[in-house]
Design an enzyme around this catalytic site. Structure first.
Site, short mmCIF file in Angstrom:
data_model
loop_
_atom_site.label_atom_id
_atom_site.label_comp_id
_atom_site.label_asym_id
_atom_site.label_seq_id
_atom_site.Cartn_x
_atom_site.Cartn_y
_atom_site.Cartn_z
N SER A 81 -61.39 -33.34 -59.92
CA SER A 81 -60.61 -34.57 -59.92
C SER A 81 -59.80 -34.62 -58.64
CB SER A 81 -59.66 -34.58 -61.13
OG SER A 81 -58.69 -35.61 -61.02
N TYR B 74 -53.34 -29.77 -65.98
CA TYR B 74 -54.64 -30.36 -65.64
C TYR B 74 -54.93 -30.18 -64.15
CZ TYR B 74 -58.27 -33.93 -65.07
OH TYR B 74 -59.43 -34.60 -64.77
#
Length: 251
Positions: free
Chosen positions: A132, A145
């Site tokens: 990401s 995350y």
């Protein structure tokens, strides 16, 4: 391509389903891993016999190994992941922090560990790690995350040294904002608010966009590897800054 079989995690919906569809279209047999048997069965009805559902939790690498016993996986797509909440680390529960690391870092590393011996022995293989832009940019409320995706990104850089000369390629794809249900749990299941907050002001990426760039990397000649690839919406600048008012005691 010499590749015959792929394993795609998180394949029951969103980016994973789009990737599975494209790989089936390229002639591969795709083992589609996910927790929803109904969704995987429906995907299989759409894509035909080359789509093989594998119902399992991506964190249960022992069960996955049993279900894939005797299958030679040439392409591993580590797509599955999750984020249960978007808020500061000190406001999360211990379970939320453990889960985000297990899903986004531990699980893909275990699958890579499992699949690499066969790929190296056959001298062919391609691993895709979907990370990401949160792995390299600061997004508030995503400490665990972002740390997990950054760890997976660094793992890929190290693995390329370990894999040099084996014929096995490794590609990291780091997407920006993609219109999926990925953040639905973090929004308390409120799909309408998710749509309004995340996907209506700027044009997001679509799952099919991620599948398209993956196939482009996969179909390059064997001597060429797209090591790291960031795909961003045209309307999104990665990262950002927030300047809240300081504590009154410091004024």
């Amino acid at each position: 391509m010499d590749y015959r079989c792929a394993l795609v995690t998180g394949a029951s919906k969103g980016i994973g389903a789009a990737i599975a569809s494209r790989l089936v279209g390229e002639g591969l047999t795709v083992y589609a891993l996910g927790r929803s048997e109904a969704s995987l069965t429906e995907l299989g009805l759409q894509l035909g016999d080359r789509l093989r559902p594998v119902v399992a939790d991506v964190r249960d690498h022992t069960a996955i190994a049993e279900k894939l016993a005797g299958v030679d996986i040439d392409v591993l797509v580590n797509n599955a992941g999750g984020i249960s909440s978007v808020r500061p680390l000190h406001e999360q529960t211990a379970e939320e922090t453990e889960e985000v690391i297990a899903l986004n870092l531990t699980a893909p590393l275990q699958l890579i560990r499992m699949m690499l011996p066969g790929m190296i022995a056959r001298r062919r293989g391609h691993i895709f790690n979907l990370t990401s832009t949160a792995a390299s940019a600061a997004f508030p409320g995503t400490t665990g995350y972002g740390a997990a995706k950054a760890g997976l990104s660094q793992a890929g850089r190290i693995l390329r040294y370990d894999l040099a000369g084996t014929g096995v390629r490794l590609t990291e794809i780091a997407p920006g904002r993609v219109e999926t249900q990925f953040y639905l749990q973090a929004f308390g299941g409120d799909a309408a608010t998710l749509q309004e907050r995340m996907y209506t002001q700027q044009r997001p990426l679509r799952p099919e966009d991620i599948a398209a760039v993956l196939v482009c990397a996969l179909t390059l000649p064997p001597h060429a590897d797209v090591a790291e690839l960031t795909i961003s919406p045209t309307d999104q600048a990665i990262g950002g800054h927030v300047y809240p008012a300081g504590p009154s005691s410091l004024r």
